[in-house]
Motif scaffolding. Structure first.
Motif, PDB file in Angstrom:
ATOM      1  N   HIS A 197      55.988 -12.894  -9.131  1.00  0.00           N
ATOM      2  CA  HIS A 197      56.603 -13.371  -7.886  1.00  0.00           C
ATOM      3  C   HIS A 197      57.000 -12.138  -7.069  1.00  0.00           C
ATOM      4  O   HIS A 197      58.162 -11.718  -7.082  1.00  0.00           O
ATOM      5  CB  HIS A 197      57.824 -14.240  -8.181  1.00  0.00           C
ATOM      6  N   PRO A 198      56.049 -11.537  -6.376  1.00  0.00           N
ATOM      7  CA  PRO A 198      56.316 -10.259  -5.694  1.00  0.00           C
ATOM      8  C   PRO A 198      57.200 -10.419  -4.459  1.00  0.00           C
ATOM      9  O   PRO A 198      56.963 -11.299  -3.625  1.00  0.00           O
ATOM     10  CB  PRO A 198      54.922  -9.779  -5.296  1.00  0.00           C
ATOM     11  N   PRO A 199      58.225  -9.585  -4.324  1.00  0.00           N
ATOM     12  CA  PRO A 199      59.040  -9.616  -3.107  1.00  0.00           C
ATOM     13  C   PRO A 199      58.315  -8.910  -1.975  1.00  0.00           C
ATOM     14  O   PRO A 199      57.451  -8.065  -2.201  1.00  0.00           O
ATOM     15  CB  PRO A 199      60.290  -8.830  -3.520  1.00  0.00           C
ATOM     16  N   LYS A 200      58.649  -9.290  -0.745  1.00  0.00           N
ATOM     17  CA  LYS A 200      58.213  -8.508   0.400  1.00  0.00           C
ATOM     18  C   LYS A 200      59.034  -7.209   0.373  1.00  0.00           C
ATOM     19  O   LYS A 200      60.182  -7.211  -0.056  1.00  0.00           O
ATOM     20  CB  LYS A 200      58.467  -9.271   1.695  1.00  0.00           C
ATOM     21  N   VAL A 201      58.448  -6.121   0.841  1.00  0.00           N
ATOM     22  CA  VAL A 201      59.117  -4.821   0.776  1.00  0.00           C
ATOM     23  C   VAL A 201      59.235  -4.198   2.161  1.00  0.00           C
ATOM     24  O   VAL A 201      58.259  -4.133   2.907  1.00  0.00           O
ATOM     25  CB  VAL A 201      58.361  -3.861  -0.158  1.00  0.00           C
ATOM     26  N   ILE A 202      60.446  -3.746   2.475  1.00  0.00           N
ATOM     27  CA  ILE A 202      60.684  -2.939   3.668  1.00  0.00           C
ATOM     28  C   ILE A 202      61.048  -1.546   3.176  1.00  0.00           C
ATOM     29  O   ILE A 202      62.040  -1.374   2.470  1.00  0.00           O
ATOM     30  CB  ILE A 202      61.823  -3.506   4.526  1.00  0.00           C
ATOM     31  N   THR A 203      60.240  -0.563   3.517  1.00  0.00           N
ATOM     32  CA  THR A 203      60.487   0.810   3.083  1.00  0.00           C
ATOM     33  C   THR A 203      61.505   1.474   4.008  1.00  0.00           C
ATOM     34  O   THR A 203      61.404   1.361   5.234  1.00  0.00           O
ATOM     35  CB  THR A 203      59.178   1.618   3.089  1.00  0.00           C
ATOM     36  N   LEU A 204      62.474   2.159   3.411  1.00  0.00           N
ATOM     37  CA  LEU A 204      63.495   2.876   4.175  1.00  0.00           C
ATOM     38  C   LEU A 204      63.388   4.370   3.901  1.00  0.00           C
ATOM     39  O   LEU A 204      63.172   4.778   2.764  1.00  0.00           O
ATOM     40  CB  LEU A 204      64.898   2.407   3.763  1.00  0.00           C
ATOM     41  N   THR A 205      63.539   5.162   4.936  1.00  0.00           N
ATOM     42  CA  THR A 205      63.534   6.610   4.738  1.00  0.00           C
ATOM     43  C   THR A 205      64.257   7.297   5.888  1.00  0.00           C
ATOM     44  O   THR A 205      64.433   6.702   6.958  1.00  0.00           O
ATOM     45  CB  THR A 205      62.091   7.151   4.637  1.00  0.00           C
ATOM     46  N   THR A 206      64.672   8.525   5.665  1.00  0.00           N
ATOM     47  CA  THR A 206      65.275   9.315   6.733  1.00  0.00           C
ATOM     48  C   THR A 206      64.195  10.083   7.483  1.00  0.00           C
ATOM     49  O   THR A 206      64.474  10.752   8.466  1.00  0.00           O
ATOM     50  CB  THR A 206      66.290  10.325   6.159  1.00  0.00           C
ATOM     51  N   PHE A 207      62.952   9.985   7.012  1.00  0.00           N
ATOM     52  CA  PHE A 207      61.850  10.726   7.612  1.00  0.00           C
ATOM     53  C   PHE A 207      60.807   9.760   8.159  1.00  0.00           C
ATOM     54  O   PHE A 207      60.610   8.684   7.605  1.00  0.00           O
ATOM     55  CB  PHE A 207      61.183  11.642   6.580  1.00  0.00           C
ATOM     56  N   ASP A 208      60.120  10.148   9.242  1.00  0.00           N
ATOM     57  CA  ASP A 208      59.043   9.307   9.764  1.00  0.00           C
ATOM     58  C   ASP A 208      57.691  10.001   9.644  1.00  0.00           C
ATOM     59  O   ASP A 208      56.783   9.790  10.430  1.00  0.00           O
ATOM     60  CB  ASP A 208      59.301   8.910  11.229  1.00  0.00           C
ATOM     61  N   LEU A 209      57.564  10.864   8.611  1.00  0.00           N
ATOM     62  CA  LEU A 209      56.315  11.581   8.408  1.00  0.00           C
ATOM     63  C   LEU A 209      55.176  10.604   8.136  1.00  0.00           C
ATOM     64  O   LEU A 209      55.343   9.604   7.448  1.00  0.00           O
ATOM     65  CB  LEU A 209      56.453  12.552   7.228  1.00  0.00           C
ATOM     66  N   ASP A 210      54.001  10.944   8.674  1.00  0.00           N
ATOM     67  CA  ASP A 210      52.840  10.069   8.542  1.00  0.00           C
ATOM     68  C   ASP A 210      52.563   9.670   7.098  1.00  0.00           C
ATOM     69  O   ASP A 210      52.241   8.537   6.805  1.00  0.00           O
ATOM     70  CB  ASP A 210      51.594  10.761   9.104  1.00  0.00           C
ATOM     71  N   GLU A 211      52.673  10.635   6.177  1.00  0.00           N
ATOM     72  CA  GLU A 211      52.295  10.363   4.791  1.00  0.00           C
ATOM     73  C   GLU A 211      53.124   9.230   4.203  1.00  0.00           C
ATOM     74  O   GLU A 211      52.631   8.415   3.426  1.00  0.00           O
ATOM     75  CB  GLU A 211      52.454  11.618   3.940  1.00  0.00           C
ATOM     76  N   TYR A 212      54.402   9.155   4.581  1.00  0.00           N
ATOM     77  CA  TYR A 212      55.243   8.081   4.073  1.00  0.00           C
ATOM     78  C   TYR A 212      54.816   6.732   4.643  1.00  0.00           C
ATOM     79  O   TYR A 212      54.772   5.727   3.925  1.00  0.00           O
ATOM     80  CB  TYR A 212      56.706   8.337   4.415  1.00  0.00           C
ATOM     81  N   VAL A 213      54.515   6.701   5.945  1.00  0.00           N
ATOM     82  CA  VAL A 213      54.093   5.454   6.573  1.00  0.00           C
ATOM     83  C   VAL A 213      52.834   4.931   5.902  1.00  0.00           C
ATOM     84  O   VAL A 213      52.771   3.779   5.459  1.00  0.00           O
ATOM     85  CB  VAL A 213      53.843   5.642   8.081  1.00  0.00           C
ATOM     86  N   TYR A 214      51.818   5.771   5.827  1.00  0.00           N
ATOM     87  CA  TYR A 214      50.539   5.330   5.282  1.00  0.00           C
ATOM     88  C   TYR A 214      50.631   4.981   3.801  1.00  0.00           C
ATOM     89  O   TYR A 214      50.062   3.990   3.348  1.00  0.00           O
ATOM     90  CB  TYR A 214      49.474   6.407   5.513  1.00  0.00           C
ATOM     91  N   ASN A 215      51.357   5.800   3.044  1.00  0.00           N
ATOM     92  CA  ASN A 215      51.493   5.527   1.610  1.00  0.00           C
ATOM     93  C   ASN A 215      52.262   4.238   1.359  1.00  0.00           C
ATOM     94  O   ASN A 215      51.931   3.471   0.445  1.00  0.00           O
ATOM     95  CB  ASN A 215      52.185   6.690   0.911  1.00  0.00           C
ATOM     96  N   ALA A 216      53.295   3.988   2.158  1.00  0.00           N
ATOM     97  CA  ALA A 216      54.077   2.761   2.003  1.00  0.00           C
ATOM     98  C   ALA A 216      53.226   1.534   2.301  1.00  0.00           C
ATOM     99  O   ALA A 216      53.242   0.544   1.550  1.00  0.00           O
ATOM    100  CB  ALA A 216      55.300   2.791   2.916  1.00  0.00           C
ATOM    101  N   LEU A 217      52.459   1.584   3.382  1.00  0.00           N
ATOM    102  CA  LEU A 217      51.620   0.446   3.741  1.00  0.00           C
ATOM    103  C   LEU A 217      50.501   0.254   2.717  1.00  0.00           C
ATOM    104  O   LEU A 217      50.170  -0.876   2.370  1.00  0.00           O
ATOM    105  CB  LEU A 217      51.036   0.644   5.139  1.00  0.00           C
ATOM    106  N   ALA A 218      49.936   1.351   2.247  1.00  0.00           N
ATOM    107  CA  ALA A 218      48.890   1.252   1.232  1.00  0.00           C
ATOM    108  C   ALA A 218      49.423   0.651  -0.061  1.00  0.00           C
ATOM    109  O   ALA A 218      48.700  -0.036  -0.785  1.00  0.00           O
ATOM    110  CB  ALA A 218      48.291   2.631   0.963  1.00  0.00           C
TER     111      ALA A 218
END
Length: 216
Positions: free
Chosen positions: A74-95
Motif C-alpha cells: 500500500h504505497p503512500p504518495k511522496v512529497i520530497t522536501l529539501t533545502t536545495f533545488d539542485l537538478d539532481e534532487y528533482v530528477y532523482n526524486a521523480l525517478a
C-alpha cells in the motif's frame, strides 16, 4: 481524512511540520520518522496516504526511502522536501516515484495545499523546480522527442486529451469538468495512461507529454 507521515531527521523541522499538519482538520498525522529506515517501518505498520520525506538523512536518504515506500503493498504518495533545488534532487526524486517536490522554505499554506493535491492524485512541484524541468524539456533533442511521441501513440485520442490537461496541472476534478465526464472515468483514464506510457506517476507522465510536445 488524509493519513500523513513526516520523515525528517531535524527534530525542530519535524516538530514545525507536525504543528502545521495538525492545524488542518482534514489531515491526520499518524507517523513520524527520523530517517528512511524508520519511514519504511512506519509505513508498513500504519497505512499512509501522503509522506513528506526529506532528501538528506542518515542511514537511508530520502531518494532511497521514496523508492522503498513506493514499492510497498500500500504505497503512500511522496512529497520530497529539501533545502536545495539542485537538478539532481528533482530528477532523482521523480525517478524514485515522488509525486511532489518542495523546498522547506515553501509557504506553510502551500505545503498543506500540496498534501491535499497529492492525496487527491495530482502533483505539486516548487516553482523553481518546475521551471528547471520545463527548461530542460523544452531543450530536449529531436531523437528523445521522437521516442516520447512514439510512446504517446499508444494512447487513444481521449487519453491524449486527458494527458494534455494532466500535464497542464489540472486535477482529476478539473479534467472531469473540462471534458464533461465523470471523475471516476478520469481516474480510469489516468490509470490506463500511466500503464500505457510505462511511468509510475502523474509527474512523469506530464514530463513525457511535454517532451513529446503535447503540452507547453
Amino acid at each position: 481524512m488524509i493519513r500523513a507521515m513526516i520523515v525528517v531527521d531535524d527534530a525542530l523541522v519535524r516538530l514545525g511540520l507536525a504543528d502545521l499538519l495538525d492545524s488542518d482538520p482534514e489531515i491526520d498525522l499518524v507517523a513520524q520518522a527520523a530517517d528512511g529506515l524508520q519511514a519504511v517501518e512506519q509505513a508498513t505498520a500504519h497505512r499512509i496516504d501522503v509522506a513528506l520525506v526529506d532528501v538528506r538523512m542518515p542511514r537511508m536518504d530520502g531518494i532511497t526511502a521514496t523508492t522503498r515506500l513506493r514499492a510497498l503493498t500500500h504505497p503512500p504518495k511522496v512529497i520530497t522536501l529539501t533545502t536545495f533545488d539542485l537538478d539532481e534532487y528533482v530528477y532523482n526524486a521523480l525517478a524514485a516515484g515522488a509525486d511532489g517536490f518542495l523546498l522547506k522554505e515553501t509557504d506553510p499554506a502551500e505545503i498543506l495545499r500540496a498534501v491535499h493535491l497529492v492525496a487527491a492524485g495530482s502533483a505539486m512541484l516548487h516553482p523553481a523546480a518546475a521551471r528547471r524541468l520545463i527548461d530542460r524539456y523544452h531543450a530536449t533533442n529531436q531523437p528523445q522527442a521522437t521516442a516520447a511521441q512514439a510512446r504517446l501513440d499508444r494512447l487513444t485520442p481521449r487519453e491524449r486529451d486527458v494527458l494534455a490537461l494532466l500535464a497542464h496541472g489540472d486535477t482529476n476534478a478539473d479534467i472531469a469538468t473540462r471534458l464533461a465526464m465523470r471523475e471516476s472515468t478520469v481516474k480510469a483514464h489516468v490509470s490506463r495512461i500511466l500503464s500505457a506510457l510505462d511511468v509510475t506517476n502523474r509527474v512523469q507522465a506530464a514530463l513525457l507529454a511535454r517532451d513529446a510536445g503535447l503540452a507547453p
